[in-house]
Motif scaffolding. Sequence first.
Motif, PDB file in Angstrom:
ATOM      1  N   ARG A 167     -70.031 -23.204 -11.136  1.00  0.00           N
ATOM      2  CA  ARG A 167     -69.812 -22.706  -9.761  1.00  0.00           C
ATOM      3  C   ARG A 167     -70.347 -21.277  -8.942  1.00  0.00           C
ATOM      4  O   ARG A 167     -70.766 -21.140  -8.074  1.00  0.00           O
ATOM      5  CB  ARG A 167     -68.408 -22.043 -10.305  1.00  0.00           C
ATOM      6  N   HIS A 168     -70.906 -21.369  -9.936  1.00  0.00           N
ATOM      7  CA  HIS A 168     -72.311 -19.943  -9.639  1.00  0.00           C
ATOM      8  C   HIS A 168     -73.263 -20.437  -9.181  1.00  0.00           C
ATOM      9  O   HIS A 168     -73.715 -20.007  -7.973  1.00  0.00           O
ATOM     10  CB  HIS A 168     -72.619 -19.268 -10.881  1.00  0.00           C
ATOM     11  N   VAL A 169     -73.787 -21.397 -10.101  1.00  0.00           N
ATOM     12  CA  VAL A 169     -75.549 -22.119  -8.841  1.00  0.00           C
ATOM     13  C   VAL A 169     -74.502 -22.306  -7.678  1.00  0.00           C
ATOM     14  O   VAL A 169     -75.643 -22.515  -7.270  1.00  0.00           O
ATOM     15  CB  VAL A 169     -75.690 -22.857  -9.953  1.00  0.00           C
ATOM     16  N   PHE A 170     -73.860 -23.662  -8.231  1.00  0.00           N
ATOM     17  CA  PHE A 170     -73.155 -24.032  -5.847  1.00  0.00           C
ATOM     18  C   PHE A 170     -73.803 -22.994  -5.587  1.00  0.00           C
ATOM     19  O   PHE A 170     -73.802 -23.237  -3.974  1.00  0.00           O
ATOM     20  CB  PHE A 170     -72.001 -24.668  -6.591  1.00  0.00           C
ATOM     21  N   ALA A 171     -72.379 -21.985  -5.205  1.00  0.00           N
ATOM     22  CA  ALA A 171     -72.416 -21.281  -4.931  1.00  0.00           C
ATOM     23  C   ALA A 171     -73.815 -19.826  -4.959  1.00  0.00           C
ATOM     24  O   ALA A 171     -73.959 -20.028  -2.875  1.00  0.00           O
ATOM     25  CB  ALA A 171     -71.704 -19.639  -5.431  1.00  0.00           C
ATOM     26  N   ALA A 172     -74.400 -19.360  -5.701  1.00  0.00           N
ATOM     27  CA  ALA A 172     -76.115 -19.143  -5.249  1.00  0.00           C
ATOM     28  C   ALA A 172     -76.798 -20.271  -3.547  1.00  0.00           C
ATOM     29  O   ALA A 172     -77.475 -19.329  -3.382  1.00  0.00           O
ATOM     30  CB  ALA A 172     -76.314 -18.811  -6.282  1.00  0.00           C
ATOM     31  N   ARG A 173     -76.294 -21.366  -4.397  1.00  0.00           N
ATOM     32  CA  ARG A 173     -77.555 -22.341  -3.545  1.00  0.00           C
ATOM     33  C   ARG A 173     -76.826 -22.887  -1.767  1.00  0.00           C
ATOM     34  O   ARG A 173     -77.840 -23.108  -0.895  1.00  0.00           O
ATOM     35  CB  ARG A 173     -77.882 -23.017  -4.572  1.00  0.00           C
TER      36      ARG A 173
END
Length: 302
Positions: free
Chosen positions: A233-239
């Motif tokens: 979730r963190h990677v997806f949101a950040a990207r």
Amino acid sequence: MASYNESTEFLRTFTAQANRYPMLLPEQEAQLARDWTERQDRRAFDQLVRSHMRLAVKVAGKYARSGLPVADLVSEANIGLIKAVQRFDPTRGFRLATYALWWIRAEVQSFVLHNWSMLKGGNTATLKRLFFNLRQTQRRLGIHDRVMSDAEAQQVAATLDVSIEDVREMEHRFATPVASLNVPVGDDGDHEAIDLLADERESVEELLVDQSELKARRALMKDALTQLGERERHVFAARNLSDHPVTLETLARHYGVSKERIRQIESGAYKKVVRRVRAQAEAATLPPPMALGRRMGVMAMA
């Protein structure tokens, strides 16, 4: 290709016909929808369709630049409207206009993509994404509607996840005018034929629809994110959900892994989100999203 006079005359006629039917109050719409779903009341069905014809012609008018006959565009918009009314479920809590807009757009876009010679040949999926998102992406990035510099074209290509060559190709095709709709009109020649077609400003109905649609999109995205693990979730949101996407290198340093591993995590998360959004759209009998942009903001459904 339809002539300017034919296009404008048809739009005037159809708009006048559509405006004869008043918009429905929420309670009126709900009752008519129940009459149709529970008793197949044809009069209720017809009233629901007629009260939303102005929305259909508004959407159709926005695709007049394709050069396709406006009569055909309006006809396809009406097909989308009819499909929406046939499938509308008032118990789900949203207005018919919100639901119908998805179907109308999907039907018109499908018709344009199938028939517009500009999109024949090549990578149809890429051209589709560029056709419906190039100008919007340029505006969002602060790029004026003109020939882009190499840096600007590269920025658009990265945002839409396409090649710079595809961006240049679509830019060139957009720059090719549709003669019958771009001829000067008026005594001073200060306006083009296209200016007399559909008013591109959003109507009150469309503003309300867009607000409801935005809420629905956010709800779909929020639900989809629950399917991801904390790191996904963190990677997806950040990207994908940030105005200033975090680089793979920054995320790799944060998690102590390689950039390739972060790319794999992002790709896997993206696929999970797409599957969930499509499943939820189908469960609600909405047309499936035409594309999920790699930089979503609030997510592109059309």
